[in-house]
Design a protein around this motif. Sequence first.
Motif, mmCIF file in Angstrom:
data_model
loop_
_atom_site.group_PDB
_atom_site.id
_atom_site.type_symbol
_atom_site.label_atom_id
_atom_site.label_comp_id
_atom_site.label_asym_id
_atom_site.label_seq_id
_atom_site.Cartn_x
_atom_site.Cartn_y
_atom_site.Cartn_z
ATOM 1 N N LEU A 70 0.825 -1.213 0.000
ATOM 2 C CA LEU A 70 0.000 0.000 0.000
ATOM 3 C C LEU A 70 0.857 1.259 0.000
ATOM 4 O O LEU A 70 0.565 2.224 -0.712
ATOM 5 N N LYS A 71 1.928 1.230 0.811
ATOM 6 C CA LYS A 71 2.797 2.408 0.885
ATOM 7 C C LYS A 71 3.497 2.653 -0.450
ATOM 8 O O LYS A 71 3.593 3.794 -0.912
ATOM 9 N N LEU A 72 3.978 1.563 -1.063
ATOM 10 C CA LEU A 72 4.662 1.722 -2.347
ATOM 11 C C LEU A 72 3.701 2.210 -3.432
ATOM 12 O O LEU A 72 4.069 3.058 -4.256
ATOM 13 N N LEU A 73 2.488 1.688 -3.437
ATOM 14 C CA LEU A 73 1.510 2.127 -4.442
ATOM 15 C C LEU A 73 1.214 3.617 -4.318
ATOM 16 O O LEU A 73 0.966 4.298 -5.323
ATOM 17 N N SER A 74 1.256 4.108 -3.080
ATOM 18 C CA SER A 74 1.031 5.546 -2.886
ATOM 19 C C SER A 74 2.224 6.376 -3.355
ATOM 20 O O SER A 74 2.081 7.565 -3.659
ATOM 21 N N LEU A 75 3.412 5.741 -3.410
ATOM 22 C CA LEU A 75 4.629 6.445 -3.836
ATOM 23 C C LEU A 75 4.903 6.294 -5.334
ATOM 24 O O LEU A 75 5.541 7.154 -5.938
ATOM 25 N N PHE A 76 4.432 5.188 -5.920
ATOM 26 C CA PHE A 76 4.668 4.946 -7.343
ATOM 27 C C PHE A 76 4.007 6.020 -8.203
ATOM 28 O O PHE A 76 2.907 6.500 -7.886
ATOM 29 N N LYS A 77 4.675 6.344 -9.285
ATOM 30 C CA LYS A 77 3.982 7.122 -10.308
ATOM 31 C C LYS A 77 2.954 6.211 -10.969
ATOM 32 O O LYS A 77 3.087 4.992 -10.962
ATOM 33 N N GLU A 78 1.934 6.794 -11.545
ATOM 34 C CA GLU A 78 0.826 6.004 -12.107
ATOM 35 C C GLU A 78 1.312 4.987 -13.121
ATOM 36 O O GLU A 78 0.853 3.841 -13.148
ATOM 37 N N GLU A 79 2.285 5.370 -13.937
ATOM 38 C CA GLU A 79 2.797 4.466 -14.977
ATOM 39 C C GLU A 79 3.457 3.232 -14.364
ATOM 40 O O GLU A 79 3.266 2.113 -14.836
ATOM 41 N N LYS A 80 4.224 3.419 -13.272
ATOM 42 C CA LYS A 80 4.904 2.297 -12.623
ATOM 43 C C LYS A 80 3.896 1.392 -11.928
ATOM 44 O O LYS A 80 3.997 0.159 -11.997
ATOM 45 N N ALA A 81 2.930 1.991 -11.249
ATOM 46 C CA ALA A 81 1.898 1.196 -10.577
ATOM 47 C C ALA A 81 1.133 0.347 -11.593
ATOM 48 O O ALA A 81 0.866 -0.836 -11.370
ATOM 49 N N LYS A 82 0.803 0.956 -12.720
ATOM 50 C CA LYS A 82 0.074 0.240 -13.776
ATOM 51 C C LYS A 82 0.901 -0.916 -14.312
ATOM 52 O O LYS A 82 0.397 -2.028 -14.522
ATOM 53 N N GLU A 83 2.184 -0.679 -14.505
ATOM 54 C CA GLU A 83 3.082 -1.715 -15.039
ATOM 55 C C GLU A 83 3.143 -2.924 -14.108
ATOM 56 O O GLU A 83 3.070 -4.077 -14.562
ATOM 57 N N ILE A 84 3.256 -2.681 -12.806
ATOM 58 C CA ILE A 84 3.352 -3.774 -11.840
ATOM 59 C C ILE A 84 2.039 -4.542 -11.744
ATOM 60 O O ILE A 84 2.021 -5.777 -11.780
#
Length: 449
Positions: A70-84
């Motif tokens: 959850l913490k990482l998802l809040s820190l990821f840019k949208e593109e990185k979150a989408k990729e993962i």
Amino acid sequence: MKFAMAVDVKKLIEYGQLKFLKELLVEQEPATVLEMIKELPSEEILIVFRLLPKDTAAIVFTELETDEQLKLLSLFKEEKAKEIIENMDPDDRVELFDEMPANVVKKLLDYLSPEERKQTLTLLNFPEDSAGRIMTPYYLDVKANMTVERALEHIKKVGNTKETIYTLFAIDEDRKLSGVLELKDLIFSDSNTLIKELMNEDPIYVTVFQDREEVYQIMRDYDLLALPVTDSEKRLVGIVTIDDIVDVIEDEATEDIQKMAAVGVTESSYLHTSIWKLVKSRVFWLITLLVLESAVGFIIDGYSEVLQKITILAAFIPTINAMGGNTGGQISAIMIRSMAIGDVESSDMKKIFYKEMIIGIILGSILTVIMALRAFVSTQNIMIILSLSASLLIVILTSNLLGAFLPFFAKKIKIDPAVISGPLISTLMDLISMSVYFSVSTILLKNYL
């Protein structure tokens, strides 16, 4: 790998050696990367994720604790979150979504393609502990009327996107499961041979609503690496692979241990569970056990006159209590484990009764002799020694039988058998032990009262 483990990722980031770190990370297995970053703060883990190949990043992200995700998802840019999220296996993605708040899940679903979103929602709609929830839709199917040559071409074309290529699932024109075969069956067969001539036409399979523990037992009993999952009309909808079952075994074992210790089930690891959540998971059971143990005090108080006249009986209260709880705890643990692995069923209760009756008598007889010798040190009164020995024999026999049958009773009333083990059964045995102890003592020592 040893070199990778010795590298201080934190210092590489501080010194700006990101190119070297990236080259190092590319060569590592996800498990090694996970070990390398486990002590890093979230901001530095975020940098590592930017350097990881997308497939590795998705696997490593899957293995993190929910709070870290959850913490990482809040820190990821949208593109990185989408990729993962896109690169996660569907069953792993569902497990992640299952632990997250609804508003976060809704946002993450928007990152997926329409097809992946449909797959994810379908899996989420299955019951939590069902085969449908842990299956993956990335299986390799072949048509029963295909030739070996065509099947191998099909595998080469789509195999790299599937969970496994070693087990193949044959379907008919309506996508109904027709059979199962291994990749080696194709490799060592003539190219013109039809799949239906090679496949096992009576495959082992489960339906989407079957409990995941049943799935584990079937895969264990038949030594399967992959198990097909069908809908109610036997249409193939997914497979459960051995790595999914390893996770199930770990989860079930952890859950049973927590219940047997009279602790509420927590999903996260100890260090990632808040103090308040750990308190809540334990306080209810401790209050329940406190109330039950208090009842033991009422029993003892009811026989206060007996204790005043024959004070030596008080010295053996802890021993009688302990032996009742220990005996019941032993056999309940054995029985719960046997039930979990399918070694015993309700239909075996008659056999269990006779077997545990004999075992209880043997154990009780051995312990009674030791108790008599111990009591003789404190008193030479034969009736008191007989009273103590008879009480212990009855307590051991009763505890052994109750410990064996309470798990079956719990299962019948839809309670997890693990709940009645450990502290709970020990407390129940304390109540029974004291009742037996003072009842027997009152009867045998009435001439001294």
